[in-house]
Design a protein around this motif. Structure first.
Motif, mmCIF file in Angstrom:
data_model
loop_
_atom_site.group_PDB
_atom_site.id
_atom_site.type_symbol
_atom_site.label_atom_id
_atom_site.label_comp_id
_atom_site.label_asym_id
_atom_site.label_seq_id
_atom_site.Cartn_x
_atom_site.Cartn_y
_atom_site.Cartn_z
ATOM 1 N N ARG A 91 26.118 94.592 106.420
ATOM 2 C CA ARG A 91 24.749 94.187 106.081
ATOM 3 C C ARG A 91 24.617 92.685 106.338
ATOM 4 O O ARG A 91 25.613 92.025 106.653
ATOM 5 C CB ARG A 91 24.429 94.538 104.625
ATOM 6 N N PRO A 92 23.408 92.110 106.211
ATOM 7 C CA PRO A 92 23.258 90.679 106.481
ATOM 8 C C PRO A 92 24.200 89.836 105.639
ATOM 9 O O PRO A 92 24.307 90.014 104.428
ATOM 10 C CB PRO A 92 21.784 90.409 106.123
ATOM 11 N N GLY A 93 24.876 88.901 106.264
ATOM 12 C CA GLY A 93 25.851 88.047 105.597
ATOM 13 C C GLY A 93 26.884 87.603 106.610
ATOM 14 O O GLY A 93 26.670 87.683 107.818
ATOM 15 N N GLY A 94 28.015 87.140 106.136
ATOM 16 C CA GLY A 94 29.075 86.732 107.040
ATOM 17 C C GLY A 94 29.582 85.339 106.747
ATOM 18 O O GLY A 94 29.224 84.711 105.740
ATOM 19 N N ALA A 95 30.433 84.850 107.645
ATOM 20 C CA ALA A 95 31.140 83.600 107.407
ATOM 21 C C ALA A 95 30.206 82.397 107.376
ATOM 22 O O ALA A 95 30.380 81.490 106.549
ATOM 23 C CB ALA A 95 32.210 83.411 108.490
ATOM 24 N N PHE A 96 29.213 82.351 108.253
ATOM 25 C CA PHE A 96 28.341 81.179 108.301
ATOM 26 C C PHE A 96 27.502 81.066 107.025
ATOM 27 O O PHE A 96 27.370 79.981 106.450
ATOM 28 C CB PHE A 96 27.431 81.260 109.530
ATOM 29 N N GLN A 97 26.941 82.176 106.581
ATOM 30 C CA GLN A 97 26.150 82.150 105.360
ATOM 31 C C GLN A 97 27.026 81.840 104.142
ATOM 32 O O GLN A 97 26.658 81.027 103.290
ATOM 33 C CB GLN A 97 25.436 83.488 105.160
ATOM 34 N N ALA A 98 28.175 82.498 104.061
ATOM 35 C CA ALA A 98 29.078 82.248 102.934
ATOM 36 C C ALA A 98 29.589 80.821 102.953
ATOM 37 O O ALA A 98 29.694 80.170 101.896
ATOM 38 C CB ALA A 98 30.242 83.235 102.979
ATOM 39 N N GLY A 99 29.902 80.295 104.129
ATOM 40 C CA GLY A 99 30.368 78.919 104.225
ATOM 41 C C GLY A 99 29.311 77.913 103.809
ATOM 42 O O GLY A 99 29.625 76.897 103.170
ATOM 43 N N ALA A 100 28.043 78.184 104.151
ATOM 44 C CA ALA A 100 26.967 77.271 103.757
ATOM 45 C C ALA A 100 26.800 77.245 102.236
ATOM 46 O O ALA A 100 26.619 76.175 101.638
ATOM 47 C CB ALA A 100 25.661 77.693 104.428
#
Length: 233
Positions: free
Chosen positions: A126-135
């Protein structure tokens, strides 16, 4: 006149580069056949190791682009740290003893860390991932930094270098290993695709957060007093 002559070589190089780029784009436009990319992605999604098409594209089908993007981020972080004053990394002027901010930190930081973990895990389907979590993780670090919480890993040393480069190093290691074992560069074995993507996204989350936080910390602070309204600048 002399200044114009000194700029001519650089201008010629720029024009040659732009001309070559324009020619390449034109050749791609006239030779590329129409391809149903969404349909092609749907047909091969089962082989990607994840269920989210965006994650499949970023970390499997077009992972080469993502690897280069991470490399650019790492270079930006290293450049930011290199030009920063050492004092700004060790004893920032942005620290505050605001009791309201401290109270908000006790509630917000644990929630933001949980949100970062959720975004990382959710990125597979689903929407998400390393870039969003890292931000989100970097925003947590910014809040901690503003509140005066010590962050020793931002001081120049092995921890800072490791944090900035770990994600890119692991990503590149997976790419080289897959190529050496008879496959192609960044072509994951189907049975290990999901595991490798999860590992890559986890370390990328930490490195992206570290890069963004390092850029925030290394940003110069303008100590010049603002002129009073109506006063002379």
């Amino acid at each position: 006149m002399k200044r114009i002559l000194t700029l001519l070589p650089a201008t010629a190089v720029c024009l040659a580069f732009v001309s070559g780029l324009a020619y390449s784009i034109w050749q791609i436009a006239i030779t590329t056949t129409s391809v149903d990319l969404p349909g092609l992605l749907g047909e091969n999604l089962d082989q990607s190791g994840v269920e989210n098409p965006v994650t499949a594209v970023l970390l499997n089908f077009r992972s080469y682009d993502t690897l280069l993007e991470i490399g650019v981020l790492v270079i930006a972080g290293i450049a930011g740290i290199s030009v920063a004053r050492t004092s700004s990394l060790e004893d920032p002027e942005l620290r505050t003893s605001d009791t309201l901010l401290y109270a908000l930190q006790r509630w917000l930081i644990p929630l933001m860390l949980l949100l970062a973990g959720y975004l990382l895990w959710a990125g597979s389907d689903r929407p998400g991932g390393a870039f969003q979590a890292g931000a989100v993780l970097a925003a947590s670090g910014v809040l901690m930094r503003l509140g005066g919480i010590p962050m020793d890993f931002l001081r120049p040393g092995i921890m800072l270098r490791l944090g900035l480069s770990l994600g890119f190093a692991v990503f590149l290691l997976v790419a080289v290993t897959s190529a050496l074992h008879g496959g192609e560069f960044l072509a994951y074995p189907p049975e290990l695709a999901k595991t490798l993507i999860v590992v890559i996204e986890t370390v990328l989350t930490l490195s992206i957060a570290m890069v963004l936080l390092a850029l925030f910390v290394s940003a110069p602070v303008n100590n010049a007093e603002e002129p009073e309204e109506g006063g002379s600048g």
